[in-house]
Design an enzyme around this catalytic site. Structure first.
Site, PDB file in Angstrom:
ATOM      1  N   THR A 138     -50.535  33.009 -18.588  1.00 27.82           N
ATOM      2  CA  THR A 138     -50.482  31.570 -18.292  1.00 27.82           C
ATOM      3  C   THR A 138     -51.720  30.870 -18.857  1.00 27.82           C
ATOM      4  OG1 THR A 138     -51.278  32.202 -16.101  1.00 27.82           O
ATOM      5  CG2 THR A 138     -48.968  31.566 -16.279  1.00 27.82           C
TER       6      THR A 138
ATOM      7  N   HIS B  68     -43.425  40.637 -11.838  1.00 29.37           N
ATOM      8  CA  HIS B  68     -44.518  40.147 -12.691  1.00 29.37           C
ATOM      9  C   HIS B  68     -45.129  41.213 -13.584  1.00 29.37           C
ATOM     10  CE1 HIS B  68     -45.035  36.186 -10.706  1.00 29.37           C
ATOM     11  NE2 HIS B  68     -44.581  36.836  -9.644  1.00 29.37           N
TER      12      HIS B  68
ATOM     13  N   LYS C 185     -59.778  36.091 -18.794  1.00 29.26           N
ATOM     14  CA  LYS C 185     -58.709  36.714 -18.017  1.00 29.26           C
ATOM     15  C   LYS C 185     -59.277  37.968 -17.365  1.00 29.26           C
ATOM     16  CE  LYS C 185     -56.375  36.908 -21.964  1.00 29.26           C
ATOM     17  NZ  LYS C 185     -55.051  36.391 -21.633  1.00 29.26           N
ATOM     18  N   ARG C 186     -58.513  38.586 -16.453  1.00 30.43           N
ATOM     19  CA  ARG C 186     -58.985  39.831 -15.878  1.00 30.43           C
ATOM     20  C   ARG C 186     -59.254  40.847 -16.975  1.00 30.43           C
ATOM     21  NH1 ARG C 186     -58.781  40.586 -10.172  1.00 30.43           N
ATOM     22  NH2 ARG C 186     -59.373  42.726 -10.625  1.00 30.43           N
TER      23      ARG C 186
ATOM     24  N   LYS D 298     -55.093  44.164 -21.998  1.00 27.46           N
ATOM     25  CA  LYS D 298     -55.412  42.821 -22.481  1.00 27.46           C
ATOM     26  C   LYS D 298     -56.348  42.880 -23.701  1.00 27.46           C
ATOM     27  CE  LYS D 298     -54.810  40.749 -17.875  1.00 27.46           C
ATOM     28  NZ  LYS D 298     -53.728  39.755 -18.011  1.00 27.46           N
TER      29      LYS D 298
ATOM     30  N   LYS E 203     -52.386  27.132 -20.721  1.00 24.54           N
ATOM     31  CA  LYS E 203     -53.454  26.188 -20.368  1.00 24.54           C
ATOM     32  C   LYS E 203     -54.251  25.806 -21.608  1.00 24.54           C
ATOM     33  CE  LYS E 203     -53.598  28.293 -15.849  1.00 24.54           C
ATOM     34  NZ  LYS E 203     -54.090  29.491 -15.171  1.00 24.54           N
TER      35      LYS E 203
HETATM   36  C1  26V Z   1     -50.733  44.046  -8.373  1.00 30.03           C
HETATM   37  C2  26V Z   1     -51.359  44.744  -7.387  1.00 30.03           C
HETATM   38  C3  26V Z   1     -51.055  46.154  -7.226  1.00 30.03           C
HETATM   39  C4  26V Z   1     -51.393  46.636  -5.860  1.00 30.03           C
HETATM   40  C5  26V Z   1     -52.760  46.215  -5.429  1.00 30.03           C
HETATM   41  C6  26V Z   1     -52.950  44.738  -5.448  1.00 30.03           C
HETATM   42  C7  26V Z   1     -52.265  44.078  -6.559  1.00 30.03           C
HETATM   43  C8  26V Z   1     -52.521  42.755  -6.756  1.00 30.03           C
HETATM   44  C9  26V Z   1     -51.903  42.077  -7.746  1.00 30.03           C
HETATM   45  C10 26V Z   1     -51.017  42.722  -8.541  1.00 30.03           C
HETATM   46  C11 26V Z   1     -50.344  41.875  -9.513  1.00 30.03           C
HETATM   47  C12 26V Z   1     -49.961  42.481 -10.776  1.00 30.03           C
HETATM   48  C13 26V Z   1     -48.960  41.624 -11.412  1.00 30.03           C
HETATM   49  C14 26V Z   1     -49.525  40.387 -12.061  1.00 30.03           C
HETATM   50  O1  26V Z   1     -50.488  39.745 -11.675  1.00 30.03           O
HETATM   51  N1  26V Z   1     -48.868  40.034 -13.096  1.00 30.03           N
HETATM   52  C15 26V Z   1     -49.217  38.863 -13.875  1.00 30.03           C
HETATM   53  O2  26V Z   1     -48.401  37.801 -13.421  1.00 30.03           O
HETATM   54  C16 26V Z   1     -48.636  36.609 -14.150  1.00 30.03           C
HETATM   55  C17 26V Z   1     -47.800  35.530 -13.505  1.00 30.03           C
HETATM   56  O3  26V Z   1     -46.455  35.823 -13.643  1.00 30.03           O
HETATM   57  C18 26V Z   1     -48.284  36.824 -15.605  1.00 30.03           C
HETATM   58  O4  26V Z   1     -48.561  35.636 -16.320  1.00 30.03           O
HETATM   59  C19 26V Z   1     -49.104  37.963 -16.190  1.00 30.03           C
HETATM   60  O5  26V Z   1     -48.688  38.238 -17.511  1.00 30.03           O
HETATM   61  C20 26V Z   1     -48.921  39.200 -15.332  1.00 30.03           C
HETATM   62  O6  26V Z   1     -49.784  40.234 -15.758  1.00 30.03           O
END
Ligand code: 26V
Length: 818
Positions: free
Chosen positions: A654, A358, A546-547, A552, A658
């Protein structure tokens, strides 16, 4: 809806309230009604739920398990009613007994067991799996505290704990007898069995109980009810341990119990930034070990034959690398408990597990210190080590051309365990989440792996459930769509394309306009109630939700606001279309720059919103505590959807889907799924601007961008940056210095200045376009018409046919109501 039905339903609600809350319907509170209706839904789905798992078991069908550290499900009552075909009758009944349905549903705590896109995607996937009759289940963690609640105090973000289980959560069922023991630390002893094979015994381990809580996942107007299984950590210590212990021991036990329960204590609030925290590693192994043990026990209970057949019966999709310990854990169980040799175990594992990537942000890639893994998970570490040895040996002998890049491919390198490498090597499928993202993985980020395993890599562009994100949250628009094209689009979202026939029909466009205005009016009221800011419902609602992250580029958005503000101050009679800028964003608690941007948005808001020169022209609104429920209020009212990430950085996005589905027009960079939206609607129905991914990547690789040049040559930019630096926007001069320094002294790593001019230009086009109502509405309808592709139903069909090889399994209706 006949009155007869509604009255029957009222009777059901009042009976329920009597038994559950011990009150008559006249005494019932809003919450009593919520609890009563939820209980009715549970009664309705109970039998379907049992029948679904019986069918999967008896027919021995192949099932997918979606392993994810996050499931951002949001509230469930309204969506369960919708999927169960009970929403209309319930709404009528609730109104008739004197309550407001939306207020009743709002009594449910929004389950925030995720950070953002990745967690919400998992929730949309579950909805599509069940709605399409696929045997698929989620496995996650039942965090006692979800993502923090955000409060804004004097423009600063404050985090409060989100204790979402404070009141009874009606959707979960504890299944104590299906718990598993999880082992941490301890010693591993090796013994030779009589047949010469090796046996591993673990001693002195710390043991934790993983107790499952099941949540039903209700399919849309079908008989399928799948399961989201969330694991909770409990200590194994029993009462007698307390009774026999000394006083001092008693506290020791309590301490121990507390530390064990911490494993499922809270969700880590970092999004896209990795930190090597031991507790997080514990959480990951806890999820993985419990889930794999559960999968194997089900398999055996259902007598599906030897485990060599596992890949024909089970597929495990891991949501990012967070659950990638599933690979060594499955190896461990196959070898140590089931006595398979390495090669057989590896074949089974490799054919069962698939991995979704992701992000390509390097700071998000998980790497655990080798010593941490070794100490916390000694046996798992041994297995990872062996996987690595064999993999590297294979590289050395079979791929001499890659010998000099082995350190970049090795799973264990520079004293760290590289989880993405483990995930690629140990699985049969690696997918990205939008076309551009997958191309970047193949050509850049994972280039060498792509050379090694070209067949493993594939793309599955993300999607969203149109049931929640259109049908449920935008009843007005849904009704209108159904009036002109019928109801087929609900089962087949691609049919939304039929709307194109009406995209120039002025009567229809007028109705679309009315619905949007109605939604904007409701949001305006909500904004007023929450913030006291009165916004003009006829202004352009320009939304970025968004976050908060540098890539972003909320900063670019607020620079645009400052630019407009400056223009209006210079020339108060300037004729601009009124705009309302709406933000919603949480920053990771330790992300200093992100928090500074939140503060900047608030500072600009307080300047703009109360300046008489600006009155009626610009408003800036920051809605605190952005979450699924808030998204549901904002999205139907959006005119403009801001998707302005630095090209190459947003894997998919995403929110873009929406908002498109609700008729907003995208202002976007050539990034993530924006490109696929553009390809469908065409350039004239979207506002694209800025650097391309190739250009951005070339700048990173070869240099050549100098932020200072832009500062020196573009007066508008210089003025904004100086205003930040000189404290024009702050009570204190130092407030926004870090933003200023990051841009001028760290050479603007996310190209905010570089994209500033094209961004201003595209917004001028937005403004012109908005003035021409018919053309605007035509664009809006065109976007809705093409949005069907972005239903997660399409995404799930692709996963099911291309990766999972899964069949649809319709569940039969009960022959007689039990
Ligand atoms: C990463 C980490 C790193 C370690 C600590 C906890 C933690 C928690 C979540 C994440 C996720 C990072 C990846 C992520 O959320 N990517 C997003 O995924 C979406 C669904 O595929 C996508 O639409 C977004 O563009 C993408 O940033």
């Amino acid at each position: 809806m006949t009155n007869h039905h509604v009255d029957d339903f009222i009777k059901r609600i009042s009976d329920k309230i009597e038994t559950v809350s011990g009150k008559t319907i006249d005494e019932a509170s809003e919450r009593d009604v919520y609890v009563g209706v939820a209980s009715i839904v549970n009664d309705e789905i109970k039998h379907k739920w049992i029948r679904t798992s019986d069918t999967y078991e008896k027919e021995k069908v192949k099932q997918v398990y979606y392993l994810s550290m996050e499931f951002l499900v949001g509230r469930l009552l309204e969506s369960n009613l919708l999927n169960g075909g009970l929403l209309d009758v319930t709404n009528e009944a609730i109104k008739k007994i004197g309550f407001e349905p939306k207020r009743v549903y709002a009594h449910e705590h929004d389950a925030g067991l995720g950070n953002g896109g990745l967690g919400r995607l998992a929730a949309c996937f579950l909805d599509s799996l069940a709605s399409l009759n696929y045997p698929g289940h989620g496995c996650g963690i039942r965090y006692r505290y979800g993502l923090f609640e955000q409060r804004i105090i004097h423009g600063h973000q404050i985090e409060l704990p989100d204790y979402w289980l404070k009141e009874d959560y009606p959707w979960e069922t504890r299944k104590g007898d299906e718990s598993f023991k999880i082992h941490f630390r301890g010693d591993v002893h090796m013994h030779k069995r009589i047949d010469g094979s090796l046996e591993f015994r673990y001693e002195n381990t710390d043991q934790v109980m993983a107790v499952p809580y099941d949540i039903p996942v209700v399919g849309y107007k079908n008989e399928t009810v799948n399961t989201l299984r969330l694991w909770s950590a409990e200590s194994i210590t029993r009462e007698k341990d307390y009774l026999t212990s000394q006083q001092s021991q008693y506290y020791h036990h309590l301490d121990h119990k507390h530390s064990i329960e911490q494993i499922s204590g809270f969700l880590y609030p970092d999004d896209s930034s990795y930190e090597g925290k031991e507790l997080r590693l514990k959480q990951q192994y806890f999820l993985v070990s419990a889930s794999i043990q559960h999968i194997l026990r089900q398999y055996k209970k259902q007598q599906r034959g030897p485990l060599t057949n596992l890949p024909e019966h089970v597929v495990i999709q891991i949501n990012d690398t967070h659950p990638s310990l599933a690979i060594p854990e499955l190896m461990r169980l196959l070898m140590d408990d089931e006595h398979y040799g390495w090669d057989d175990a590896w074949k089974i594992t490799n054919k069962t597990i698939a991995y979704t990537n992701h992000t390509t942000l390097s700071e998000a890639l998980e790497k655990w210190p080798k010593t941490m893994v070794e100490r916390l998970l000694p046996r798992i570490y041994m297995i990872i080590n062996e996987i690595n040895e064999r993999f590297c040996r294979g590289l050395w002998f079979d791929h001499p051309e890659l010998r000099n890049v082995i350190p970049e491919l090795a799973i264990i390198a520079d004293d760290q365990v590289h989880m993405a490498r483990l995930a690629i090597v140990g699985s049969f499928s690696v997918n990205g989440v939008a076309r551009l993202h997958t191309e970047i993985l193949k050509k850049k980020e994972m280039k060498n792996f792509y050379c090694l395993f070209p067949d493993r890599f594939n793309n599955k562009t993300n999607g969203i459930t149109h049931r929640r994100w259109l049908l449920q949250i935008n009843r007005g628009l849904s009704r209108l769509i159904t009036e002109v094209i019928g109801t087929n689009w609900i089962q087949r979202p691609n049919q939304l394309i039929s709307l194109l026939r009406y995209s120039k029909d002025s009567a229809f466009l007028e109705e679309v306009d009315k619905v949007k205005l109605h939604n904007k009016r409701e949001l305006a009221q909500f904004i007023y109630d929450r913030t006291g800011i009165a916004v003009d419902e006829y202004s352009i609602f320009d939304v970025q939700i968004k976050r908060l992250h540098e890539y972003k580029r909320q900063l670019l958005n607020i620079f645009h606001v400052i630019y407009l503000y400056n223009e209006l101050k210079d020339n108060p009679t300037l004729d601009i279309t009124p705009r309302t800028f709406i933000f919603g964003a949480k920053a990771a608690p330790s992300y200093h720059l992100a928090k500074e941007v939140i503060k900047l948005i608030h500072t600009v808001a307080s300047l703009v919103n109360y300046d008489p020169d600006i009155a009626g022209k610009l408003k800036v609104v920051f809605l605190e505590n952005y979450n699924v429920s808030l998204a549901e209020k904002i999205i139907p009212a959006a005119d403009i959807s801001e998707q302005i990430s630095t090209a190459s950085k947003e894997a998919s996005g995403t929110g873009n889907m929406k908002m498109m589905m609700n008729g907003a027009l995208t202002v976007g960079t050539m990034d993530g799924a924006n490109i696929e939206i553009r390809d469908l609607v065409g350039d004239q129905h979207i506002f694209m601007f800025g650097l391309t991914a190739d250009e951005v990547l070339a700048y990173y690789e070869y240099g050549g961008y100098n932020a200072r040049d832009i500062y020196n040559t573009d007066e508008r930019v210089r003025r904004i940056l100086n205003q930040l630096n000189e404290g024009v926007f702050g009570s204190q001069e130092i407030e926004f210095k870090d933003i200023y320094y990051n841009i001028l002294y760290h050479n603007d790593p996310y190209f905010v200045l570089k994209d500033f001019d094209p961004y201003i230009e595209i917004h001028e086009l937005v403004e012109q376009a908005y003035r021409d109502r018919t053309t605007w509405l035509n664009k809006s309808v065109t976007n809705i018409a093409y949005s069907g592709k972005f239903s997660s139903d399409r995404t799930i069909q692709e996963y099911a046919s291309k990766i999972w090889k899964l069949n649809q399994v319709p569940i039969n209706k009960a022959t007689d109501e039990q």
